[in-house]
Design a protein around this motif. Structure first.
Motif, PDB file in Angstrom:
ATOM      1  N   SER A   2      -5.169  -5.949   4.523  1.00 50.96           N
ATOM      2  CA  SER A   2      -4.306  -5.011   3.825  1.00 50.96           C
ATOM      3  C   SER A   2      -5.179  -3.955   3.169  1.00 50.96           C
ATOM      4  N   TYR A  48       0.875   0.692   9.402  1.00 49.68           N
ATOM      5  CA  TYR A  48       1.613   1.370   8.347  1.00 49.68           C
ATOM      6  C   TYR A  48       0.892   2.666   8.000  1.00 49.68           C
ATOM      7  N   GLN A  83      -3.883  -0.768   9.835  1.00 50.86           N
ATOM      8  CA  GLN A  83      -3.320  -1.782  10.719  1.00 50.86           C
ATOM      9  C   GLN A  83      -3.507  -3.178  10.129  1.00 50.86           C
ATOM     10  N   PHE A  85      -1.539  -5.378   8.485  1.00 51.26           N
ATOM     11  CA  PHE A  85      -1.126  -5.702   7.116  1.00 51.26           C
ATOM     12  C   PHE A  85      -0.667  -7.149   7.041  1.00 51.26           C
ATOM     13  N   ASP A  86      -1.052  -7.808   5.959  1.00 50.97           N
ATOM     14  CA  ASP A  86      -0.628  -9.199   5.756  1.00 50.97           C
ATOM     15  C   ASP A  86       0.844  -9.279   5.352  1.00 50.97           C
ATOM     16  N   GLU A  87       1.329  -8.270   4.637  1.00 49.70           N
ATOM     17  CA  GLU A  87       2.701  -8.272   4.180  1.00 49.70           C
ATOM     18  C   GLU A  87       3.559  -7.356   5.060  1.00 49.70           C
ATOM     19  N   TYR A  89       6.441  -4.336   5.090  1.00 52.90           N
ATOM     20  CA  TYR A  89       7.008  -3.272   4.267  1.00 52.90           C
ATOM     21  C   TYR A  89       7.978  -2.439   5.090  1.00 52.90           C
ATOM     22  N   LEU A  99      -1.854  -5.313  -5.177  1.00 52.62           N
ATOM     23  CA  LEU A  99      -2.228  -5.894  -3.885  1.00 52.62           C
ATOM     24  C   LEU A  99      -3.548  -6.655  -3.977  1.00 52.62           C
ATOM     25  N   GLN A 204      -9.881  -1.839   1.603  1.00 51.96           N
ATOM     26  CA  GLN A 204      -9.264  -2.849   2.462  1.00 51.96           C
ATOM     27  C   GLN A 204      -9.799  -4.216   2.120  1.00 51.96           C
TER      28      GLN A 204
END
Length: 205
Positions: A2, A48, A83, A85-87, A89, A99, A204
């Motif tokens: 993330s 994202y 790119q 992302f752990d979550e 959205y 975060l 990140q």
């Protein structure tokens, strides 16, 4: 993985519980708005697009204004795709400095300070001709010979010579998060990060 877009505020130092002085960098991390959601079905990959730092509408194109209007947010100065992302959205969601947590490791990417056209001593750490000054009144910081004789009769690619220095994308890995100040969107990481004050960085984990 993330990440967030941030702005380098500057460097300072803090004391740990043992009284040791630790150099650290203060970063204004977020809040970032999800301005676009990339999907495999439409774009061929998942990512994202985050927007950071409000800009004036008079400086934006109509296409950019329409793009940010879809996310129901103001025009942003800095837009970056991240790119893996752990979550999960949705379009228009706001991601804050929450975060990150104290004690975890992050990678910080930024553009190093541009130093213009520099010689080999500053750029590559050359020591001058013979490391001495005896009898050399005008060759102290010169690169010396760069090519061979009749064979191969050329200068090899990659030869360390004078040229433009800095202004490159640099990533510093495994910096420890020392403090997270959520109410002011501040992130304090151990050590130095690339770039000048107020430059944009990508954090990140």
């Amino acid at each position: 993985m993330s990440g967030l877009i941030g702005r380098k505020i500057g460097m300072t130092s803090i004391f740990d519980e043992n009284g040791k002085n630790i150099p650290c960098t203060v970063i204004e991390a977020g809040p970032c708005v999800v301005t676009q959601v990339r999907t495999k079905e439409v774009d061929g990959y998942e990512a994202y697009q985050l927007g950071f730092d409000d800009a004036k509408e008079k400086n934006a194109t109509k296409a950019a204004m329409g793009h940010f209007k879809k996310a129901n947010t103001s025009v942003k100065k800095k837009v970056v795709e991240i790119q893996d992302f752990d979550e999960t959205y949705n379009l228009g969601d706001v991601i804050t400095v929450d975060l990150f947590q104290e004690g975890e490791y992050v990678d910080v990417q930024g553009t190093s300070k541009g130093k213009g056209f520099q010689g080999v001593v500053k750029r590559h750490g050359f020591g001058g001709v013979g490391q001495v000054t005896h009898g050399q009144h005008n060759r102290l910081r010169a690169p010396g010979s760069i090519g061979a004789s009749s064979y191969p009769s050329r200068v090899f690619k990659g030869m360390r010579m004078a040229g433009r220095m800095g202004g490159e994308k640099v990533t510093v890995q495994n910096l420890v998060v020392l403090k997270v100040v959520a109410d002011k969107n501040l992130l304090v990481v151990k050590g130095a990060v690339p770039g000048h004050r107020n430059s944009y960085v990508i954090i990140q984990k």
